[in-house]
Design a protein around this motif. Structure first.
Motif, mmCIF file in Angstrom:
data_model
loop_
_atom_site.group_PDB
_atom_site.id
_atom_site.type_symbol
_atom_site.label_atom_id
_atom_site.label_comp_id
_atom_site.label_asym_id
_atom_site.label_seq_id
_atom_site.Cartn_x
_atom_site.Cartn_y
_atom_site.Cartn_z
ATOM 1 N N ARG A 160 0.831 -1.214 0.000
ATOM 2 C CA ARG A 160 0.000 0.000 0.000
ATOM 3 C C ARG A 160 0.863 1.260 0.000
ATOM 4 O O ARG A 160 0.632 2.199 -0.759
ATOM 5 N N GLU A 161 1.890 1.244 0.869
ATOM 6 C CA GLU A 161 2.786 2.407 0.957
ATOM 7 C C GLU A 161 3.574 2.572 -0.360
ATOM 8 O O GLU A 161 3.786 3.695 -0.830
ATOM 9 N N GLY A 164 1.905 4.657 -2.825
ATOM 10 C CA GLY A 164 1.681 6.048 -2.445
ATOM 11 C C GLY A 164 2.295 7.002 -3.470
ATOM 12 O O GLY A 164 3.055 6.584 -4.358
ATOM 13 N N ASP A 166 4.682 9.174 -3.364
ATOM 14 C CA ASP A 166 6.143 9.330 -3.424
ATOM 15 C C ASP A 166 6.814 8.198 -4.195
ATOM 16 O O ASP A 166 7.994 8.289 -4.538
ATOM 17 N N GLY A 169 2.822 5.175 -7.084
ATOM 18 C CA GLY A 169 1.511 5.754 -7.354
ATOM 19 C C GLY A 169 1.591 7.018 -8.182
ATOM 20 O O GLY A 169 0.639 7.376 -8.888
#
Ligand code: AMP
Ligand code: FE
Ligand code: FE
Ligand code: ZN
Length: 290
Positions: A160-161, A164, A166, A169
């Motif tokens: 998930r991170e 993100g 940064d 994503g």
């Protein structure tokens, strides 16, 4: 499939294996589907049918297997390109034009993955393309495999991170090759398959398409809409269901299981027997069972 007595059949029409960005092999996936008390499971890896044969060989008794794929597609709107996913069920896996398209998409995914790694390395992030490729184990490569490398390097704590802004994503996100959605629907139908629009309102993944487009897709041969999916809010699920009703499309619900790359479990969302039977009636490939 009728259930005048006993509980309703549990039907999950969207899952991924190591043939793309899931973490269970196709054999483990069908065993896990039986353990999750599913009656029907579809294997729908991104841009490939490579998992079909081993899922079939490992099929547990009484579990029915719907062979499918999830195709990377695009709609070119007035102002922007929107990427979208088309589930394709029960098509002929040897249809030459479809095979050629899937081969092109997988090759382009490898080039794009390598370019993402080049961008990361240029910023001093120590991830290795050969390691990521071997992590994909010959399956369709996607950002989840790059996410694993970021986790191994201790740069993020979870997939998930890694998705993100940064990381994968936004900052290190590159577009991928895809098929025009109208062409994809025609191709799936030409190959005897049944096209269903996956998570059509999943706005947290990126821009979504207008309902007017979905109406045009229905005219072009789209069979259904995936309404019940973890990326849809309850309001979005009802909206998709109502739209499908207006357009005469069938409605599905599915987990979009990816093993440990996501938190959702097999059978978290399911499809009605009526919708399943419509898909079976329209598809050229048999549902497998032993
Ligand atoms: P790609 O196909 O390479 O563009 O990567 C997209 C894939 O990444 C999707 O099919 C999902 O499996 C996965 N994915 C997308 N967003 C997330 C997220 N927020 N968390 C975990 N996995 C995600
Ligand atoms: Fe995926
Ligand atoms: Fe998808
Ligand atoms: Zn999926």
């Amino acid at each position: 499939m009728t259930s005048r007595t006993g509980p309703a059949p549990r039907i999950d029409l969207h899952t991924h294996s190591t043939a793309s960005d899931g973490t269970m092999s196709p054999a483990e996936l069908v065993r896990a589907a039986a353990d999750a008390r599913l009656d029907v499971v579809a294997i729908t890896d991104h841009d490939t049918t490579a998992g079909w044969a081993s899922a079939l060989r490992a099929l547990p008794p009484r579990l029915r297997l719907v062979r499918g794929a999830e195709l990377s597609c695009r709609w070119t709107g007035a102002h922007r390109e929107v990427s979208l996913h088309l589930l394709a069920y029960l098509f002929d896996p040897d249809h030459p034009e479809l095979v050629a398209e899937l081969t092109r998409l997988r090759a382009a995914r490898e080039e794009r993955g390598e370019r993402i790694v080049t961008l990361l390395r240029a910023d001093g992030v120590d991830v290795s393309w050969t390691e990521i490729l071997s992590g994909a184990g010959g399956g369709t490569v996607g950002r989840p495999h790059i996410a694993q490398a970021l986790i191994r390097a201790g740069l993020v704590g979870s997939t998930r991170e890694a998705f993100g802004p940064d990381w994968l994503g936004e900052r290190y996100r590159l577009p991928k090759e895809d098929i025009d959605i109208f062409r994809a629907i025609r191709l799936v139908r030409a190959a005897g398959g049944v096209p269903v629009f996956a998570h059509p309102r999943a706005s947290r993944r990126g821009p979504i398409v207008p309902d007017e487009l979905i109406a045009e897709l229905a005219t072009a041969g789209l069979a259904g809409l995936e309404a019940d999916h973890e990326d849809h809010s309850p309001a979005e699920r009802s909206h998709v269901r109502a739209l499908a009703g207006e357009l005469g499309l069938l409605v599905t619900g599915s987990s979009d299981f990816h093993g440990t790359h996501k938190t959702v479990g097999l059978g978290a969302f399911t499809t009605s027997v009526e919708a399943y039977e419509r898909i079976v009636a329209e598809g050229v490939t048999d549902v497998a069972s032993i």
